[in-house]
Design a protein around this motif. Structure first.
Motif, PDB file in Angstrom:
ATOM      1  N   LYS A 245     -77.091 -27.932  -8.486  1.00 45.54           N
ATOM      2  CA  LYS A 245     -77.449 -26.581  -8.942  1.00 45.54           C
ATOM      3  C   LYS A 245     -77.330 -25.554  -7.804  1.00 45.54           C
ATOM      4  O   LYS A 245     -76.701 -24.518  -7.959  1.00 45.54           O
ATOM      5  CB  LYS A 245     -78.891 -26.567  -9.497  1.00 45.54           C
ATOM      6  N   THR A 246     -77.975 -25.863  -6.678  1.00 41.55           N
ATOM      7  CA  THR A 246     -77.934 -24.913  -5.557  1.00 41.55           C
ATOM      8  C   THR A 246     -76.504 -24.712  -5.072  1.00 41.55           C
ATOM      9  O   THR A 246     -76.078 -23.593  -4.778  1.00 41.55           O
ATOM     10  CB  THR A 246     -78.843 -25.416  -4.418  1.00 41.55           C
ATOM     11  N   THR A 247     -75.739 -25.798  -5.014  1.00 45.99           N
ATOM     12  CA  THR A 247     -74.337 -25.705  -4.581  1.00 45.99           C
ATOM     13  C   THR A 247     -73.554 -24.816  -5.540  1.00 45.99           C
ATOM     14  O   THR A 247     -72.783 -23.943  -5.124  1.00 45.99           O
ATOM     15  CB  THR A 247     -73.715 -27.111  -4.514  1.00 45.99           C
TER      16      THR A 247
ATOM     17  N   PHE B  24     -68.921 -32.591  -0.201  1.00 46.50           N
ATOM     18  CA  PHE B  24     -69.384 -32.689   1.182  1.00 46.50           C
ATOM     19  C   PHE B  24     -69.002 -34.084   1.647  1.00 46.50           C
ATOM     20  O   PHE B  24     -69.646 -35.058   1.236  1.00 46.50           O
ATOM     21  CB  PHE B  24     -70.896 -32.479   1.278  1.00 46.50           C
TER      22      PHE B  24
ATOM     23  N   LYS C 153     -69.111 -37.025  -0.819  1.00 53.39           N
ATOM     24  CA  LYS C 153     -70.090 -36.690  -1.868  1.00 53.39           C
ATOM     25  C   LYS C 153     -69.580 -35.543  -2.736  1.00 53.39           C
ATOM     26  O   LYS C 153     -69.273 -34.461  -2.229  1.00 53.39           O
ATOM     27  CB  LYS C 153     -71.413 -36.284  -1.203  1.00 53.39           C
TER      28      LYS C 153
ATOM     29  N   ALA D 229     -70.472 -32.734  -4.884  1.00 47.78           N
ATOM     30  CA  ALA D 229     -71.680 -31.963  -5.219  1.00 47.78           C
ATOM     31  C   ALA D 229     -71.506 -31.242  -6.549  1.00 47.78           C
ATOM     32  O   ALA D 229     -72.421 -31.193  -7.371  1.00 47.78           O
ATOM     33  CB  ALA D 229     -71.979 -30.965  -4.113  1.00 47.78           C
TER      34      ALA D 229
ATOM     35  N   GLU E 180     -84.507 -21.221  -8.433  1.00 47.99           N
ATOM     36  CA  GLU E 180     -85.921 -21.604  -8.548  1.00 47.99           C
ATOM     37  C   GLU E 180     -86.875 -20.439  -8.245  1.00 47.99           C
ATOM     38  O   GLU E 180     -87.703 -20.511  -7.325  1.00 47.99           O
ATOM     39  CB  GLU E 180     -86.217 -22.805  -7.647  1.00 47.99           C
TER      40      GLU E 180
ATOM     41  N   HIS F 269     -86.890 -26.536 -12.600  1.00 48.43           N
ATOM     42  CA  HIS F 269     -87.179 -27.897 -13.037  1.00 48.43           C
ATOM     43  C   HIS F 269     -88.227 -27.904 -14.140  1.00 48.43           C
ATOM     44  O   HIS F 269     -88.597 -28.972 -14.621  1.00 48.43           O
ATOM     45  CB  HIS F 269     -87.719 -28.726 -11.857  1.00 48.43           C
TER      46      HIS F 269
ATOM     47  N   PRO G 265     -81.375 -32.803 -12.461  1.00 47.73           N
ATOM     48  CA  PRO G 265     -82.255 -33.544 -11.565  1.00 47.73           C
ATOM     49  C   PRO G 265     -82.014 -33.160 -10.103  1.00 47.73           C
ATOM     50  O   PRO G 265     -81.039 -32.460  -9.802  1.00 47.73           O
ATOM     51  CB  PRO G 265     -81.865 -35.012 -11.807  1.00 47.73           C
ATOM     52  N   ASN G 266     -82.868 -33.608  -9.221  1.00 44.72           N
ATOM     53  CA  ASN G 266     -82.682 -33.348  -7.782  1.00 44.72           C
ATOM     54  C   ASN G 266     -81.294 -33.834  -7.365  1.00 44.72           C
ATOM     55  O   ASN G 266     -80.866 -34.929  -7.736  1.00 44.72           O
ATOM     56  CB  ASN G 266     -83.739 -34.088  -6.955  1.00 44.72           C
ATOM     57  N   GLY G 267     -80.606 -32.982  -6.619  1.00 45.05           N
ATOM     58  CA  GLY G 267     -79.285 -33.358  -6.125  1.00 45.05           C
ATOM     59  C   GLY G 267     -78.170 -33.210  -7.147  1.00 45.05           C
ATOM     60  O   GLY G 267     -77.039 -33.640  -6.914  1.00 45.05           O
TER      61      GLY G 267
HETATM   62  N1  LIG Z   1     -74.637 -28.812   3.293  1.00 43.63           N
HETATM   63  C1  LIG Z   1     -74.569 -30.009   2.721  1.00 43.63           C
HETATM   64  N2  LIG Z   1     -74.043 -31.056   3.373  1.00 43.63           N
HETATM   65  C2  LIG Z   1     -73.944 -32.267   2.809  1.00 43.63           C
HETATM   66  N3  LIG Z   1     -74.348 -32.547   1.536  1.00 43.63           N
HETATM   67  C3  LIG Z   1     -74.886 -31.539   0.834  1.00 43.63           C
HETATM   68  C4  LIG Z   1     -75.027 -30.230   1.376  1.00 43.63           C
HETATM   69  N4  LIG Z   1     -75.588 -29.436   0.438  1.00 43.63           N
HETATM   70  C5  LIG Z   1     -75.797 -30.221  -0.634  1.00 43.63           C
HETATM   71  N5  LIG Z   1     -75.368 -31.478  -0.410  1.00 43.63           N
HETATM   72  C6  LIG Z   1     -75.394 -32.595  -1.351  1.00 43.63           C
HETATM   73  O1  LIG Z   1     -74.827 -32.142  -2.559  1.00 43.63           O
HETATM   74  C7  LIG Z   1     -75.543 -32.641  -3.680  1.00 43.63           C
HETATM   75  C8  LIG Z   1     -76.027 -31.474  -4.520  1.00 43.63           C
HETATM   76  O2  LIG Z   1     -77.056 -30.796  -3.808  1.00 43.63           O
HETATM   77  P1  LIG Z   1     -77.744 -29.479  -4.368  1.00 43.63           P
HETATM   78  O3  LIG Z   1     -78.662 -28.966  -3.312  1.00 43.63           O
HETATM   79  O4  LIG Z   1     -76.702 -28.569  -4.886  1.00 43.63           O
HETATM   80  O5  LIG Z   1     -78.584 -30.073  -5.612  1.00 43.63           O
HETATM   81  P2  LIG Z   1     -79.718 -29.384  -6.508  1.00 43.63           P
HETATM   82  O6  LIG Z   1     -79.353 -29.674  -7.922  1.00 43.63           O
HETATM   83  O7  LIG Z   1     -79.892 -27.967  -6.133  1.00 43.63           O
HETATM   84  O8  LIG Z   1     -80.988 -30.248  -6.084  1.00 43.63           O
HETATM   85  P3  LIG Z   1     -82.572 -29.904  -6.096  1.00 43.63           P
HETATM   86  O9  LIG Z   1     -82.984 -29.824  -7.527  1.00 43.63           O
HETATM   87  O10 LIG Z   1     -83.162 -31.095  -5.415  1.00 43.63           O
HETATM   88  O11 LIG Z   1     -82.775 -28.635  -5.330  1.00 43.63           O
HETATM   89  C9  LIG Z   1     -76.665 -33.515  -3.115  1.00 43.63           C
HETATM   90  O12 LIG Z   1     -76.236 -34.858  -3.135  1.00 43.63           O
HETATM   91  C10 LIG Z   1     -76.820 -33.028  -1.690  1.00 43.63           C
HETATM   92  O13 LIG Z   1     -77.255 -34.068  -0.856  1.00 43.63           O
END
Ligand SMILES: Nc1ncnc2c1ncn2[C@@H]1O[C@H](COP(=O)(O)OP(=O)(O)OP(=O)(O)O)[C@@H](O)[C@H]1O
Length: 276
Positions: A67-69, A38, A41, A43, A185, A217, A62-64
Motif C-alpha cells: 500500500k505505502t509503495t 526491491f 521482492k 512490492a 493511514e 487497516h 495486510p502488512n507488507g
Molecule cells: N525501501 C524498501 N526497501 C526494501 N523493501 C521495501 C522497501 N519499502 C518497502 N519494501 C518491501 O515492500 C513490501 C511492501 O511494503 P509496503 O510498505 O508498501 O507495505 P504496506 O502494505 O504499506 O504495509 P503496512 O500495512 O505494514 O504499512 C514489503 O515486503 C516491504 O518489506
C-alpha cells in the motif's frame, strides 16, 4: 402482366429521443501497470486502478501488501520501475509540478521539518504551494483549531505526539485546497475526537467535489467512510470497485479475510502463554 403496386411503406414509428446521458468524467486518479521491486521482492505488480471524481477510496491490505509503495509511486515520492500515474490528466512523473499542484499528500512515516512549530510548518507548506500570507494565516488558524492543535500551535513539531504529528501532516496536505487527497493511514494514532473531526473534514471535502484515497487497516472505518474499496495483497490488486461490489453481500472484514486468507492458530501455539 403488370404487377400490383407494392403497399406504401409505412412511416417509421416515431421513436423518442434517447435520454441525454452525461459523458462520464475522466478519473481524477488513473494508475496504469505500476510496478516496483526491491531486489527480488515484488512490492507492487501491475497495479491498474481508476478513482472517479467525488469518491473516497479505501485501500486495504495486510502488512507488507504494498500500500505505502503504491501510494508513494502515485504521489511522486518513489520512482516506479514501470507504469504510469496520472492526477487529473497530469503525468506524475513527466509533469510533477502539474500533478502535485492538485494533490495533497499525507505520506506514512513522514519526515517533517520538525524543528518548526505547527504554525511555521503550515506557513512553510502554504508558501511552497505559492499561497499568499493572508490566506495561509487564515487557513492555518482554521485548520489548527479544527484539528484540536490550538494549544500546540507554537510548539516545535519534534515535541508533538504521534497523533499530533499525523494531524499537522494532514493540515499541511489540506492547506492549498487540493482536488485529490492521498492519505497513508490518516487515522493511525489519532484520538477518537480528532478522528471524528477528520471524518467530517473528509466527508465535506468529497461532498464539495474532492476525491480521497486513504489506506487503513480498520475495516469499520473504511466501511463507514469510503464508497470505493481496493484490496491489495502481495503487491497485487485482488478486488476493487464500489463498497457493495467488493463486499459482495458480506462484511468487509469477512470479504477481506476470504480474499487474503486467514490462519487459525493451532491449540498448541503459544501454549506457554496460558497461566493455567
Ligand atoms: N525501501 C524498501 N526497501 C526494501 N523493501 C521495501 C522497501 N519499502 C518497502 N519494501 C518491501 O515492500 C513490501 C511492501 O511494503 P509496503 O510498505 O508498501 O507495505 P504496506 O502494505 O504499506 O504495509 P503496512 O500495512 O505494514 O504499512 C514489503 O515486503 C516491504 O518489506
Amino acid at each position: 402482366m403488370s404487377l400490383p403496386e407494392p403497399p406504401p411503406l409505412s412511416e417509421p414509428p416515431h421513436l423518442p429521443e434517447p435520454p441525454h446521458l452525461p459523458e462520464p468524467s475522466p478519473p481524477v486518479l488513473a494508475l496504469r501497470n505500476l510496478r516496483k521491486r526491491f531486489g527480488s521482492k515484488v512490492a507492487v505488480e501491475d497495479l491498474t486502478l481508476d478513482v472517479p471524481a467525488g469518491t473516497m477510496l479505501g485501500l486495504l491490505g495486510p502488512n507488507g501488501a504494498g500500500k505505502t509503495t503504491a501510494l508513494a509511486m502515485t504521489t511522486g515520492l518513489l520512482q516506479p520501475d514501470a507504469g504510469t500515474a496520472w492526477v487529473l490528466g497530469a503525468d506524475v512523473w513527466r509533469d510533477p509540478a502539474g500533478a502535485k499542484a492538485r494533490l495533497g499528500v499525507l505520506p506514512d512515516g513522514i519526515r517533517m521539518f520538525d524543528r518548526l512549530t505547527g504554525t511555521e510548518l503550515l506557513r512553510y507548506s502554504g508558501l511552497l504551494r505559492g499561497m499568499d500570507e493572508t490566506d495561509i494565516a487564515g487557513r492555518s488558524a482554521e485548520l489548527i483549531g479544527a484539528l484540536g492543535l490550538a494549544d500546540a500551535a507554537g510548539t516545535l513539531v519534534v515535541d508533538y505526539s504521534a497523533g499530533m504529528k499525523k494531524k499537522i501532516g494532514l493540515a499541511c496536505a489540506l492547506i492549498h485546497a487540493p482536488r485529490l487527497l492521498i492519505l497513508d493511514e490518516p487515522f493511525e494514532a489519532v484520538d477518537p475526537v480528532s478522528g471524528e473531526t477528520i471524518r467530517q473534514i473528509l466527508r465535506a471535502f468529497v461532498a464539495g467535489g474532492g476525491t480521497v484515497v486513504l489506506s487503513s487497516h480498520v475495516m469499520e472505518l473504511v466501511e463507514s467512510l469510503c464508497d470505493r474499496v481496493a484490496i491489495l495483497a502481495e503487491g497485487r490488486l485482488l478486488a476493487h470497485g464500489s463498497l457493495d461490489e467488493v463486499r459482495a453481500g458480506m462484511s468487509l472484514q469477512q470479504r477481506f479475510l476470504d480474499l487474503v486468507g486467514s490462519h487459525d492458530l493451532g491449540e498448541e501455539t503459544l501454549a506457554w502463554l496460558r497461566s493455567s
